[in-house]
Design an enzyme around this catalytic site. Sequence first.
Site, mmCIF file in Angstrom:
data_model
loop_
_atom_site.group_PDB
_atom_site.id
_atom_site.type_symbol
_atom_site.label_atom_id
_atom_site.label_comp_id
_atom_site.label_asym_id
_atom_site.label_seq_id
_atom_site.Cartn_x
_atom_site.Cartn_y
_atom_site.Cartn_z
ATOM 1 N N ASP A 1 0.840 -1.209 0.000
ATOM 2 C CA ASP A 1 0.000 0.000 0.000
ATOM 3 C C ASP A 1 0.878 1.264 0.000
ATOM 4 O O ASP A 1 0.371 2.380 -0.103
ATOM 5 C CB ASP A 1 -1.031 -0.010 1.131
ATOM 6 C CG ASP A 1 -0.409 -0.112 2.508
ATOM 7 O OD1 ASP A 1 0.832 -0.242 2.613
ATOM 8 O OD2 ASP A 1 -1.171 -0.081 3.491
ATOM 9 N N SER A 2 2.220 1.070 0.026
ATOM 10 C CA SER A 2 3.141 2.189 -0.218
ATOM 11 C C SER A 2 2.900 2.769 -1.608
ATOM 12 O O SER A 2 3.355 3.882 -1.896
ATOM 13 C CB SER A 2 4.593 1.731 -0.070
ATOM 14 O OG SER A 2 4.834 0.584 -0.857
ATOM 15 N N ASP B 1 -1.129 -5.897 -0.191
ATOM 16 C CA ASP B 1 -1.534 -5.402 1.133
ATOM 17 C C ASP B 1 -3.038 -5.202 1.208
ATOM 18 O O ASP B 1 -3.634 -4.599 0.304
ATOM 19 C CB ASP B 1 -0.882 -4.033 1.387
ATOM 20 C CG ASP B 1 0.480 -4.135 2.021
ATOM 21 O OD1 ASP B 1 0.764 -5.156 2.683
ATOM 22 O OD2 ASP B 1 1.271 -3.190 1.844
ATOM 23 N N LYS C 1 -1.152 -9.405 2.984
ATOM 24 C CA LYS C 1 -0.442 -8.946 4.179
ATOM 25 C C LYS C 1 -1.323 -7.922 4.902
ATOM 26 O O LYS C 1 -1.968 -7.101 4.248
ATOM 27 C CB LYS C 1 0.907 -8.311 3.785
ATOM 28 C CG LYS C 1 1.672 -7.677 4.933
ATOM 29 C CD LYS C 1 3.117 -7.381 4.570
ATOM 30 C CE LYS C 1 3.344 -6.092 3.822
ATOM 31 N NZ LYS C 1 2.866 -4.870 4.503
ATOM 32 N N GLU D 1 -1.316 -5.413 8.718
ATOM 33 C CA GLU D 1 -0.443 -4.877 9.755
ATOM 34 C C GLU D 1 -1.042 -5.152 11.131
ATOM 35 O O GLU D 1 -2.205 -4.816 11.380
ATOM 36 C CB GLU D 1 -0.288 -3.360 9.559
ATOM 37 C CG GLU D 1 0.405 -3.005 8.246
ATOM 38 C CD GLU D 1 0.585 -1.504 8.058
ATOM 39 O OE1 GLU D 1 0.252 -0.729 8.994
ATOM 40 O OE2 GLU D 1 1.052 -1.107 6.989
ATOM 41 N N GLU E 1 9.203 -4.099 10.410
ATOM 42 C CA GLU E 1 9.541 -2.753 9.939
ATOM 43 C C GLU E 1 10.045 -1.892 11.097
ATOM 44 O O GLU E 1 9.366 -1.765 12.137
ATOM 45 C CB GLU E 1 8.314 -2.106 9.286
ATOM 46 C CG GLU E 1 8.603 -0.684 8.807
ATOM 47 C CD GLU E 1 7.702 -0.199 7.690
ATOM 48 O OE1 GLU E 1 6.817 -0.943 7.235
ATOM 49 O OE2 GLU E 1 7.905 0.955 7.257
HETATM 50 O O1 KIV Z 1 3.547 -1.081 1.683
HETATM 51 C C1 KIV Z 1 4.691 -1.569 1.575
HETATM 52 O O2 KIV Z 1 5.381 -1.341 0.599
HETATM 53 C C2 KIV Z 1 5.156 -2.430 2.659
HETATM 54 C C3 KIV Z 1 6.581 -2.890 2.655
HETATM 55 C C4 KIV Z 1 7.610 -1.976 2.307
HETATM 56 C C5 KIV Z 1 6.905 -3.761 3.776
HETATM 57 O O3 KIV Z 1 4.412 -2.766 3.502
#
Ligand code: KIV
Length: 256
Positions: A47-48, A86, A114, A116, A183
């Site tokens: 989600d970055s 994510d 994934k 959090e 992280e």
């Molecule tokens: O959103 C993301 O890119 C991440 C990673 C960098 C671990 O969660």
Amino acid sequence: MNSSKITVAEISAMKSRGEKIAALTAYDFPMAKLLDEAGVPLLLVGDSVGMVVLGYPDTTHVTMAEMEHHIRAAARAKPNALLGGDLPFRSYETVSDAVTNAKRLAAAGAEYVKTEGGREILPQVKAIITAGIPFCGHLGMLPQHVLEEGGYHIKGKQEAEHQKLIADAKALAEAGAFAIVLELVTPPVAKEISAQIPVPTIGIGSGPDCDGQILVTHDLTGSFPWFTPRFVKPKANCAAEIKSAVTAWKTQIGAR
Ligand code: KIV
């Protein structure tokens, strides 16, 4: 299935063999294809994407529809790498939302999802795994909590935080997570977790002793020059390359 397709079992086996796991983010077709051709076994549509592609100030603005869109684009590269996505902010607050939304990401092409958090989201994690979707955990600094935490702070310095991280990591591994991202965890604590759980830890800003490392590809390649995390040493300067290609082309066509 391609015979060299990376599976969850292969990612786990890499830990058993003591092989470091390289993981990177990919948000679209060309990047997923390039990283796959470079032999990266684990890809994440993180989600970055919200920050380095969509221009949001943090990841809390990313929607399910945006994640599906980018996962579909990356999945069209049909990578040998294991490709995951994510679950975005507030998309897994209840067990029912977690399963529905994990299934949506899987339908878009995510081979794992994934989320959090640790024991506080264990019912959601167990339900996702029971639904047959491979799951990766994410502990330490949780970017989806950046607003309530008031910034991106290192985790594990205090003893209570240290013990919470160990207990959360053990709980996620016991629930069936195939890997756990750590992280901004202090390197000694990341090392301890990596030694204590059977599943691979994938570190980001958490020192060298995790079983693997993940970076936002834009940080690694110098493609988002306006902000680079302190722990990243970019290996290219794509932003400068793009500007210089544009300048050369403008000169070639006689533009100012
Ligand atoms: O959103 C993301 O890119 C991440 C990673 C960098 C671990 O969660």
